[in-house]
Design a protein around this motif. Structure first.
Motif, short mmCIF file in Angstrom:
data_model
loop_
_atom_site.label_atom_id
_atom_site.label_comp_id
_atom_site.label_asym_id
_atom_site.label_seq_id
_atom_site.Cartn_x
_atom_site.Cartn_y
_atom_site.Cartn_z
N TYR A 1 -42.08 98.44 55.91
CA TYR A 1 -40.78 99.11 55.88
C TYR A 1 -39.66 98.10 55.66
O TYR A 1 -38.79 98.31 54.81
CB TYR A 1 -40.56 99.87 57.19
CG TYR A 1 -39.20 100.49 57.30
CD1 TYR A 1 -38.90 101.68 56.64
CD2 TYR A 1 -38.20 99.89 58.05
CE1 TYR A 1 -37.65 102.25 56.73
CE2 TYR A 1 -36.94 100.45 58.14
CZ TYR A 1 -36.68 101.62 57.49
OH TYR A 1 -35.43 102.17 57.58
N VAL A 2 -39.67 97.00 56.40
CA VAL A 2 -38.64 95.98 56.27
C VAL A 2 -38.65 95.38 54.87
O VAL A 2 -37.60 95.17 54.26
CB VAL A 2 -38.82 94.88 57.34
CG1 VAL A 2 -37.93 93.68 57.07
CG2 VAL A 2 -38.52 95.45 58.73
N ALA A 3 -39.83 95.14 54.33
CA ALA A 3 -39.93 94.59 52.97
C ALA A 3 -39.33 95.56 51.94
O ALA A 3 -38.61 95.14 51.04
CB ALA A 3 -41.39 94.28 52.63
N ARG A 4 -39.61 96.86 52.09
CA ARG A 4 -39.04 97.84 51.17
C ARG A 4 -37.53 97.92 51.31
O ARG A 4 -36.81 98.04 50.32
CB ARG A 4 -39.65 99.23 51.41
CG ARG A 4 -41.05 99.37 50.87
CD ARG A 4 -41.51 100.82 50.84
NE ARG A 4 -41.39 101.49 52.12
CZ ARG A 4 -42.31 101.52 53.08
NH1 ARG A 4 -43.46 100.89 52.88
NH2 ARG A 4 -42.12 102.16 54.20
N GLN A 5 -37.03 97.83 52.54
CA GLN A 5 -35.58 97.87 52.77
C GLN A 5 -34.90 96.67 52.11
O GLN A 5 -33.85 96.81 51.49
CB GLN A 5 -35.27 97.89 54.26
CG GLN A 5 -35.65 99.17 54.96
CD GLN A 5 -34.87 100.37 54.44
OE1 GLN A 5 -35.39 101.18 53.69
NE2 GLN A 5 -33.63 100.47 54.80
N LYS A 6 -35.49 95.49 52.25
CA LYS A 6 -34.90 94.29 51.64
C LYS A 6 -34.90 94.39 50.12
O LYS A 6 -33.93 94.01 49.46
CB LYS A 6 -35.66 93.04 52.10
CG LYS A 6 -35.38 92.68 53.54
CD LYS A 6 -36.14 91.43 53.95
CE LYS A 6 -35.86 91.09 55.40
NZ LYS A 6 -36.57 89.89 55.84
N SER B 1 -34.88 97.16 48.36
CA SER B 1 -33.89 98.17 48.01
C SER B 1 -32.47 97.61 48.11
O SER B 1 -31.62 97.86 47.25
CB SER B 1 -34.04 99.38 48.93
OG SER B 1 -33.07 100.34 48.66
N GLU B 2 -32.22 96.84 49.14
CA GLU B 2 -30.90 96.22 49.32
C GLU B 2 -30.57 95.28 48.17
O GLU B 2 -29.45 95.27 47.65
CB GLU B 2 -30.86 95.46 50.64
CG GLU B 2 -29.53 94.82 50.95
CD GLU B 2 -29.55 94.06 52.26
OE1 GLU B 2 -28.65 93.22 52.44
OE2 GLU B 2 -30.44 94.28 53.11
N SER C 1 -24.62 97.17 42.00
CA SER C 1 -23.21 97.13 42.34
C SER C 1 -22.48 96.07 41.52
O SER C 1 -21.37 96.30 41.02
CB SER C 1 -23.05 96.85 43.84
OG SER C 1 -21.68 96.80 44.18
N GLU C 2 -23.11 94.92 41.37
CA GLU C 2 -22.51 93.84 40.57
C GLU C 2 -22.39 94.26 39.11
O GLU C 2 -21.38 93.97 38.46
CB GLU C 2 -23.33 92.56 40.71
CG GLU C 2 -23.22 91.94 42.10
CD GLU C 2 -24.18 90.79 42.32
OE1 GLU C 2 -24.99 90.48 41.41
OE2 GLU C 2 -24.13 90.20 43.41
#
Length: 58
Positions: free
Chosen positions: A25-30, A32-33, A40-41
């Motif tokens: 989950y943490v890996a997917r969140q990172k 995605s971020e 955004s850039e």
């Protein structure tokens, strides 16, 4: 097509299974971020300003 450890395939203890799922989950969140930041850039460089209606304007 998932590449991470899957609990139902590995028959791990519940604690190890939970840890593996949390790590995924943490890996997917990172990931995605990072993609969100990149998008955004790109939008900033293109100068895109979304048109957002004011409250009550429909």
């Amino acid at each position: 097509m998932r590449s991470g450890p899957r609990c139902h395939l590995n028959h791990r203890s519940p604690k190890l299974c939970l840890r593996a799922l949390q790590n995924e989950y943490v890996a997917r969140q990172k990931k995605s971020e990072a993609k969100q930041k990149e998008l955004s850039e790109i939008i900033d460089v293109l100068g895109y300003i979304p048109q957002v209606p004011l409250d009550g304007d429909e």
